[in-house]
Design a protein around this motif. Structure first.
Motif, short mmCIF file in Angstrom:
data_model
loop_
_atom_site.label_atom_id
_atom_site.label_comp_id
_atom_site.label_asym_id
_atom_site.label_seq_id
_atom_site.Cartn_x
_atom_site.Cartn_y
_atom_site.Cartn_z
N THR A 149 0.83 -1.20 0.00
CA THR A 149 0.00 0.00 0.00
C THR A 149 0.87 1.25 0.00
OG1 THR A 149 -1.70 -1.21 1.22
CG2 THR A 149 -1.88 1.19 1.19
N VAL A 150 1.93 1.23 0.80
CA VAL A 150 2.86 2.36 0.83
C VAL A 150 3.59 2.48 -0.51
CG1 VAL A 150 4.88 3.36 1.97
CG2 VAL A 150 3.16 2.14 3.32
N ALA A 151 4.03 1.35 -1.05
CA ALA A 151 4.74 1.37 -2.33
C ALA A 151 3.88 1.98 -3.43
CB ALA A 151 5.17 -0.04 -2.70
N LYS A 152 2.62 1.61 -3.48
CA LYS A 152 1.72 2.17 -4.49
C LYS A 152 1.54 3.66 -4.27
CE LYS A 152 -2.92 1.80 -6.46
NZ LYS A 152 -4.22 1.09 -6.43
N HIS A 153 1.38 4.06 -3.03
CA HIS A 153 1.19 5.48 -2.70
C HIS A 153 2.40 6.31 -3.12
CE1 HIS A 153 -0.23 8.97 -0.43
NE2 HIS A 153 0.96 9.03 0.14
N LEU A 154 3.60 5.74 -2.99
CA LEU A 154 4.83 6.45 -3.32
C LEU A 154 5.24 6.27 -4.78
CD1 LEU A 154 6.98 5.57 -0.16
CD2 LEU A 154 5.65 7.64 -0.59
N ASN A 155 4.43 5.52 -5.54
CA ASN A 155 4.76 5.20 -6.93
C ASN A 155 6.13 4.56 -7.03
OD1 ASN A 155 2.35 6.30 -8.17
ND2 ASN A 155 3.17 8.33 -7.71
N ALA A 156 6.43 3.69 -6.06
CA ALA A 156 7.72 3.00 -6.02
C ALA A 156 7.60 1.64 -6.71
CB ALA A 156 8.16 2.83 -4.58
N GLY A 157 8.74 0.99 -6.90
CA GLY A 157 8.76 -0.28 -7.62
C GLY A 157 8.22 -1.44 -6.81
N PRO A 158 8.11 -2.61 -7.46
CA PRO A 158 7.47 -3.77 -6.81
C PRO A 158 8.34 -4.49 -5.79
CG PRO A 158 8.21 -4.37 -9.00
CD PRO A 158 8.46 -2.91 -8.86
N GLU A 159 9.65 -4.28 -5.81
CA GLU A 159 10.54 -5.01 -4.91
C GLU A 159 10.68 -4.25 -3.59
OE1 GLU A 159 11.26 -8.03 -5.58
OE2 GLU A 159 10.34 -7.81 -7.56
N TYR A 160 9.59 -4.22 -2.86
CA TYR A 160 9.47 -3.35 -1.68
C TYR A 160 10.29 -3.82 -0.48
CZ TYR A 160 6.18 -7.04 -0.31
OH TYR A 160 5.60 -8.24 -0.01
N LEU A 161 10.95 -4.99 -0.58
CA LEU A 161 11.76 -5.47 0.53
C LEU A 161 13.24 -5.12 0.38
CD1 LEU A 161 10.27 -9.02 1.23
CD2 LEU A 161 9.70 -6.83 2.27
N GLU A 162 13.62 -4.59 -0.75
CA GLU A 162 15.01 -4.19 -0.92
C GLU A 162 15.35 -3.10 0.09
OE1 GLU A 162 17.20 -5.64 -2.88
OE2 GLU A 162 15.70 -7.04 -3.66
N ILE A 163 16.55 -3.17 0.64
CA ILE A 163 16.92 -2.28 1.74
C ILE A 163 16.90 -0.81 1.32
CG2 ILE A 163 19.41 -2.40 1.33
CD1 ILE A 163 17.59 -2.41 4.76
N ASP A 164 17.13 -0.53 0.04
CA ASP A 164 17.14 0.85 -0.43
C ASP A 164 15.82 1.25 -1.10
OD1 ASP A 164 17.44 -0.76 -2.64
OD2 ASP A 164 19.12 0.37 -3.51
N HIS A 165 14.82 0.40 -1.01
CA HIS A 165 13.50 0.74 -1.55
C HIS A 165 12.88 1.81 -0.65
CE1 HIS A 165 9.25 0.33 -2.64
NE2 HIS A 165 9.67 -0.26 -3.76
N PRO A 166 12.12 2.75 -1.24
CA PRO A 166 11.53 3.81 -0.41
C PRO A 166 10.70 3.31 0.77
CG PRO A 166 11.33 4.38 -2.73
CD PRO A 166 11.90 2.99 -2.68
N VAL A 167 10.08 2.15 0.64
CA VAL A 167 9.31 1.61 1.76
C VAL A 167 10.23 1.28 2.94
CG1 VAL A 167 7.90 -0.33 2.56
CG2 VAL A 167 7.39 0.74 0.37
#
Length: 340
Positions: A149-167
């Motif tokens: 949900t956070v990833a979609k809100h931030l228009n971030a990529g699908p790999e939301y567990l990567e340490i440098d992902h915005p989530v």
């Protein structure tokens, strides 16, 4: 650099079989008052731990603070599920399925991995259907739905567990802010998410911040109140039938919010005391962390010592498969005597 567990642990729980002392669980406890700091500890309050799933309410802060929960129209029940280590029961799986559907996603968007449900009815349903579990049955799928949900809100990529992902950057930022310390690093949890390490007393400090948070205190306070309230109001979603989190929160009638984590971590938020409690048992024995947190909740005055659930987790008895009473649990005298 490899980090070894702290060995300055206190004897916290004894296991007795008949008249024989059969074993001892050692560990660490930190109790933090929001206004006065560390008020009690056993073992080493400075011990660095991985809080595991006991910190899911912290991992959920970006879900609210970013505006993602509001944009997605999440309910209180969904917010409770975002903080859950659930049983994979039909209610849990169904809520995750609906949540993903509302996001326009399917089960394949999750990155938590497949897990057989601990809920017996759901497990048996799958077996009868010659079917297997999927990622929605994973005990962390609610947390991962929150991440998505956070990833979609931030228009971030699908790999939301990567340490440098915005989530995960947002999660680490929130974690370090509420503990008041930079994390020395992270491990990868059972659900593949990063789990940030901290000192036990810093974790207790963060939990005390949740306890002291009040409506009208700003974005973070509002988020903390919302999450602790959701968990206490829906204990069946935070864990599930038979589990200590669910049973004890029901017994307390919403007076405290508690959350277990793997390797015998346990967290408690006690608003009326403005206190947070962090427990870590060195050998990973869950029965010991449950006994310790139960005894502390009794001492705090939020759990009736005569309530059957309090008796069951703090004392037992221990029974064998025929229902014969074979022994009991005994918390240490020092812990049993403590009062805030």
């Amino acid at each position: 650099m490899m980090e070894r567990a702290n060995t300055d642990a206190a004897e916290l729980v004894e296991i007795w079989r008949g008249p024989f002392h059969e074993g001892t669980h050692r560990g660490h406890v930190a109790i933090w008052h929001h206004d006065t700091g560390l008020v009690a500890s056993w073992g080493d309050a400075e011990a660095v731990i991985l809080p595991r799933s006991a910190c899911k309410m912290i991992q959920a802060l970006p879900l609210i603070e970013s505006g993602a929960a509001r944009e997605a129209g999440l309910s209180e029940r969904q917010l409770a599920l975002a903080c859950a280590s659930h049983q994979g029961a039909a209610v849990h799986r169904g809520m995750v399925e609906d949540w993903l559907g509302d996001l326009g996603l399917g089960e394949g968007a999750l990155r938590c991995g497949c897990q057989w449900p601990n809920d017996i009815e759901e497990r048996d349903r799958l077996i009868r259907a010659h079917d297997g579990p999927n990622q929605m049955h994973n005990n962390c799928s609610g947390k991962h739905s929150g991440f998505l949900t956070v990833a979609k809100h931030l228009n971030a990529g699908p790999e939301y567990l990567e340490i440098d992902h915005p989530v995960q950057v947002a999660v680490r930022t929130a974690f370090e802010e509420v503990t008041g310390e930079d994390s020395p690093g992270y491990g990868i949890d059972g659900c593949s998410a990063p789990n940030f390490a901290t000192r036990l007393k810093a974790f207790a400090k963060a939990l005390a911040a949740y306890a002291a948070a009040g409506a009208g205190g700003g974005v973070r306070d509002e988020a903390m109140v919302t999450l602790r309230t959701a968990m206490a109001a829906h204990p069946e979603l935070v864990a599930g039938e038979g589990r200590a989190c669910t049973r004890l929160m029901r017994a307390m009638g919403g007076r405290a919010t508690i959350k277990t984590g793997a390797e015998a971590v346990f967290a408690a938020i006690i608003p009326e005391r403005r206190m947070g409690v962090a427990v870590k048992i060195e050998d990973g024995g869950t029965r010991a962390s449950e006994a310790v947190i139960t005894q502390i909740l009794i001492a705090m005055g939020v759990l009736d010592p005569e309530h059957p659930e309090a008796v069951a987790f703090a004392h037992g008895p221990i029974r064998n498969w025929r229902g014969i009473e074979t022994g009991f649990i005994k918390v240490s005298d020092d812990l049993a005597r403590w009062r805030p």
